[in-house]
Scaffold this motif. Structure first.
Motif, PDB file in Angstrom:
ATOM      1  N   PRO A 148      21.293  61.173  49.453  1.00  0.00           N
ATOM      2  CA  PRO A 148      22.232  62.081  48.782  1.00  0.00           C
ATOM      3  C   PRO A 148      23.679  61.650  48.996  1.00  0.00           C
ATOM      4  N   GLY A 149      24.554  62.000  48.048  1.00  0.00           N
ATOM      5  CA  GLY A 149      25.979  61.758  48.213  1.00  0.00           C
ATOM      6  C   GLY A 149      26.444  60.360  47.871  1.00  0.00           C
ATOM      7  N   LEU A 150      25.525  59.467  47.492  1.00  0.00           N
ATOM      8  CA  LEU A 150      25.903  58.113  47.095  1.00  0.00           C
ATOM      9  C   LEU A 150      25.961  58.032  45.572  1.00  0.00           C
ATOM     10  N   GLY A 151      26.895  57.262  45.062  1.00  0.00           N
ATOM     11  CA  GLY A 151      27.020  57.110  43.623  1.00  0.00           C
ATOM     12  C   GLY A 151      27.721  55.813  43.268  1.00  0.00           C
ATOM     13  N   PHE A 152      27.673  55.476  41.999  1.00  0.00           N
ATOM     14  CA  PHE A 152      28.287  54.248  41.516  1.00  0.00           C
ATOM     15  C   PHE A 152      29.344  54.597  40.479  1.00  0.00           C
ATOM     16  N   THR A 153      30.408  53.819  40.474  1.00  0.00           N
ATOM     17  CA  THR A 153      31.481  54.060  39.507  1.00  0.00           C
ATOM     18  C   THR A 153      32.045  52.728  39.044  1.00  0.00           C
ATOM     19  N   PRO A 154      32.415  52.642  37.764  1.00  0.00           N
ATOM     20  CA  PRO A 154      33.052  51.410  37.290  1.00  0.00           C
ATOM     21  C   PRO A 154      34.474  51.305  37.843  1.00  0.00           C
ATOM     22  N   VAL A 155      34.843  50.117  38.276  1.00  0.00           N
ATOM     23  CA  VAL A 155      36.163  49.885  38.863  1.00  0.00           C
ATOM     24  C   VAL A 155      36.764  48.637  38.220  1.00  0.00           C
ATOM     25  N   ASN A 156      38.052  48.705  37.947  1.00  0.00           N
ATOM     26  CA  ASN A 156      38.754  47.566  37.367  1.00  0.00           C
ATOM     27  C   ASN A 156      39.227  46.616  38.453  1.00  0.00           C
ATOM     28  N   GLN A 157      39.019  45.340  38.233  1.00  0.00           N
ATOM     29  CA  GLN A 157      39.417  44.317  39.206  1.00  0.00           C
ATOM     30  C   GLN A 157      40.280  43.270  38.522  1.00  0.00           C
ATOM     31  N   ARG A 158      41.353  42.842  39.220  1.00  0.00           N
ATOM     32  CA  ARG A 158      42.248  41.831  38.664  1.00  0.00           C
ATOM     33  C   ARG A 158      41.561  40.484  38.660  1.00  0.00           C
ATOM     34  N   TYR A 159      41.804  39.733  37.577  1.00  0.00           N
ATOM     35  CA  TYR A 159      41.123  38.456  37.394  1.00  0.00           C
ATOM     36  C   TYR A 159      42.139  37.442  36.877  1.00  0.00           C
ATOM     37  N   TYR A 160      42.159  36.271  37.504  1.00  0.00           N
ATOM     38  CA  TYR A 160      43.092  35.205  37.118  1.00  0.00           C
ATOM     39  C   TYR A 160      42.268  34.003  36.626  1.00  0.00           C
ATOM     40  N   PRO A 161      42.036  33.917  35.326  1.00  0.00           N
ATOM     41  CA  PRO A 161      41.122  32.889  34.804  1.00  0.00           C
ATOM     42  C   PRO A 161      41.633  31.467  34.978  1.00  0.00           C
ATOM     43  N   MET A 162      42.946  31.286  35.161  1.00  0.00           N
ATOM     44  CA  MET A 162      43.487  29.938  35.315  1.00  0.00           C
ATOM     45  C   MET A 162      43.675  29.548  36.775  1.00  0.00           C
ATOM     46  N   GLY A 163      43.129  30.342  37.681  1.00  0.00           N
ATOM     47  CA  GLY A 163      43.225  30.019  39.098  1.00  0.00           C
ATOM     48  C   GLY A 163      44.654  30.085  39.592  1.00  0.00           C
ATOM     49  N   SER A 164      45.120  29.003  40.192  1.00  0.00           N
ATOM     50  CA  SER A 164      46.451  28.991  40.806  1.00  0.00           C
ATOM     51  C   SER A 164      47.568  28.684  39.814  1.00  0.00           C
ATOM     52  N   LEU A 165      47.241  28.419  38.559  1.00  0.00           N
ATOM     53  CA  LEU A 165      48.268  28.061  37.582  1.00  0.00           C
ATOM     54  C   LEU A 165      49.268  29.209  37.419  1.00  0.00           C
ATOM     55  N   GLY A 166      50.533  28.889  37.616  1.00  0.00           N
ATOM     56  CA  GLY A 166      51.578  29.890  37.461  1.00  0.00           C
ATOM     57  C   GLY A 166      51.566  30.968  38.524  1.00  0.00           C
ATOM     58  N   ALA A 167      50.981  30.666  39.680  1.00  0.00           N
ATOM     59  CA  ALA A 167      50.797  31.690  40.713  1.00  0.00           C
ATOM     60  C   ALA A 167      52.108  32.321  41.152  1.00  0.00           C
ATOM     61  N   HIS A 168      53.158  31.520  41.307  1.00  0.00           N
ATOM     62  CA  HIS A 168      54.416  32.057  41.822  1.00  0.00           C
ATOM     63  C   HIS A 168      55.153  32.886  40.781  1.00  0.00           C
ATOM     64  N   VAL A 169      54.819  32.713  39.524  1.00  0.00           N
ATOM     65  CA  VAL A 169      55.368  33.575  38.482  1.00  0.00           C
ATOM     66  C   VAL A 169      54.569  34.874  38.418  1.00  0.00           C
ATOM     67  N   LEU A 170      53.257  34.755  38.447  1.00  0.00           N
ATOM     68  CA  LEU A 170      52.396  35.930  38.328  1.00  0.00           C
ATOM     69  C   LEU A 170      52.472  36.813  39.566  1.00  0.00           C
TER      70      LEU A 170
END
Length: 606
Positions: A148-170
């Motif tokens: 009892p008391g357990l449940g699932f919920t959709p959660v948004n997660q940040r995703y960077y498809p280009m990896g480290s490209l432009g990291a210091h700008v982003l």
């Protein structure tokens, strides 16, 4: 027959009175605290409060390529109080409850003690997220436990498809989903949106059966940002800068590539870099965008003193500076001024092309402190550019009243003054576009629901930007700087396809008030000379001092490769042969050879 006893009667009355008081107390308790407790238990059993997370806005490059997005994953949550209550009501012992917690912990890859402590610390919470990124197999296993008391919920997660490209700008986002560094921090409110919530009525199996209108507030998703960054030029820049650092043993490096006509930053890169997807793996110092940090630029400052001085006619390009060797004792300071190469005489034109410290010192002596300060101040050195990024340094340009004579000699060589790579790129853009000081921009605009770009502010016309030098002066300096790759300090950076222009710099690094055998190697310039499309400022810090460490051999070739690959990507036509200097100039140039201008594979031999 029992006789009446006053004692027994009194005892009976006391007992009846005590019973009545107990009944009254019970009724009072049920109507007050007991009632509220019952309602709370019913509420816990019949309702579930759930936050509804807003979807963070995406970040795109100037052509619409996704650089930072949001994907939906599944998270496991628990109602700690309800969880314990239901297990206790089911008759489970403390040991059996601990076993149930251990089963959950094992499935979500946590230590049982860690999960137990978390539940104890947050025992009064109604909603506690205990695991993210739950896959289907794990979800099925947890559901099978029927706890009892357990449940699932959709959660948004940040995703960077280009990896480290432009990291210091982003920049990146923290574990709380809030922006850290870069545009993720600067535009946190714009990107984040606003969370909502719902309070759902549940059945006996904790399934949602109804939500009242007043118990539902939909989330407001964040807006999408469009950057001026071109992901392809950013990739080229990062690749070539990293290669230069590895080749020359540099510790850090920064590069800015700009459109000189609009101020749009097409690439902004730091080395070493980090992956914003794993922000916790990188220290804050590594995430710092050092293109916004200041340093002593060395000889790359020289064009920004010579240009305004030519415009005021305080000097002329064919004026001769009597160099007389590789050392010079200025009357303004005790320390001797030195050049890498010794020259007899150099024109002002060649003082820039050959990057003569002695020649610049003589020019500084002629100009005086006020004129040198005015020249530098006119480029807005010592002020932030106002780019839409956090943490921009203003640099250093002290009031002229605080200058000593020695400061004058230092400043014309690029010391006692501090600038950022972005400020250098911005200033060189003025020589590229005809004299206008553009406003650097990293944000092109917002993306509306129809997919159209809404500019955050109107793109200023070039003619509305402040004029720092006239078109004639800008063209004159640009022509001088076009000689630097042909017969100056950057012959290793001459392109076979386009005419490049620029200025090299090699500055000692100050450490503890003393200039050590450490260097900043830099290059600022652009291409093509005839109709500049790109301007670049690149700095490598601490190249291996036992190897070549000059700007002309360390950074200029990397700048050439970045410009060549970027111009090819943009489809810019090849340049014609660079026109030779006019006769009145050619006659005063050092080791002048007209053939150099038609043979792009030739290098100056000095």
């Amino acid at each position: 027959m029992l006789r009446f006893s006053p004692i027994r009667a009194a005892l009976a009355m006391v007992m009846v009175g005590a019973l009545m008081l107990a009944l009254i107390g019970r009724v009072a308790w049920l109507e007050t605290y007991g009632r509220q407790n019952t309602i709370r238990r019913a509420e816990r059993q019949q309702h579930q409060d759930e936050p509804l997370y807003s979807r963070r806005g995406s970040i795109f490059d100037s052509s619409g390529l996704l650089m930072a997005g949001t994907i939906q994953t599944t998270s496991l949550f628990i109602d700690p109080e309800f969880f314990v209550e239901q297990l206790e009501e089911a008759g489970l012992t403390e040991t059996e409850i601990e076993k149930a917690i251990s089963q959950v912990a094992q499935l979500i890859d946590k230590e049982p003690r860690e999960l137990t402590k978390l539940l104890e610390d947050r025992s009064d919470s109604r909603y506690l997220r205990i695991a993210d990124n739950i896959d289907d197999q794990t979800r099925a296993a947890i559901t099978k436990l029927k706890l009892p008391g357990l449940g699932f919920t959709p959660v948004n997660q940040r995703y960077y498809p280009m990896g480290s490209l432009g990291a210091h700008v982003l920049g990146g986002v923290g574990t709380d989903g809030k922006g850290l560094e870069g545009v993720e921090l600067k535009y946190e409110k714009t990107l984040a949106g606003r969370d909502g919530f719902k309070r759902a009525m549940k059945d006996a199996r904790r399934r949602a059966i109804a939500v009242n209108a007043e118990d539902y507030l939909p989330p407001q998703n964040g807006q999408h940002l469009i950057l001026t960054i071109d992901a392809n030029i950013q990739m080229i820049t990062e690749q070539e800068m990293a290669a230069a650092c590895e080749e020359h043993g540099a510790k850090t490096a920064e590069t800015v590539v700009m459109d000189p006509n609009t101020g749009e930053v097409l690439a902004m890169a730091d080395w070493p870099t980090f992956n914003p997807q794993n922000l916790e793996d990188s220290p804050p110092a590594l995430r710092r965008n050092r293109t916004l940090d200041s340093y002593e630029p060395g000889s790359t400052i020289k064009p920004f003193i010579v240009g305004p001085s030519l415009q005021k006619k305080l000097i002329h390009v064919d004026d001769i500076m009597p160099i007389h060797g590789a050392t010079y004792k200025s009357p303004l300071r005790s320390k001797v001024v030195t050049d890498v190469h010794g020259y007899e005489n150099l024109s002002v034109w060649d003082v820039l092309v050959k990057s003569s410290n002695i020649g610049m010192t003589m020019i500084g002596e002629r100009l005086g402190k006020q004129n040198v300060f005015d020249a530098l101040h006119g480029w807005h050195f010592g002020e932030t550019t106002g780019i839409e990024l956090p943490g921009e340094d203003r640099g250093l340009l002290r009031p002229v009243g605080k200058w000593s004579n020695s400061d004058l000699v230092s400043s014309v060589q690029g010391y006692s003054v501090m600038v950022t790579p972005l400020q250098l790129a911005r200033s060189m853009s003025a020589y590229a576009n005809g004299g206008r000081l553009v406003q650097p921009r990293i944000i092109k605009g917002l993306l509306d629901e129809d997919g159209d770009v809404i500019a955050r502010s109107a793109l200023p016309r070039l003619e509305d930007d402040p004029e720092i030098v006239t078109q004639a002066t800008a063209a004159e300096i640009r022509r001088i700087l076009a000689d630097v790759p042909v017969r100056g300090t950057a012959t290793s950076a001459r392109s076979k396809t386009w005419n490049l222009f620029g200025k090299t710099g090699t500055a000692h690094v100050a450490s503890g008030g003393v200039y050590a055998e450490r260097y900043h190697a830099s290059f600022v310039g652009g291409a093509p000379y005839e109709n500049p499309r790109l301007v670049i400022a690149i700095v490598l810090h601490d190249p291996d001092p036992t190897k070549v460490h000059y700007g002309g051999t360390v950074t200029a070739p990397a700048a050439k490769r970045i410009l060549e690959r970027s111009l090819a990507y943009l489809g810019v036509p090849a340049s014609p042969d660079l026109a030779v200097p006019p006769p009145q100039i050619a006659r005063v140039l050092y080791n002048y050879d007209a053939k150099l201008y038609t043979n792009r594979t030739a290098s100056a031999r000095e």
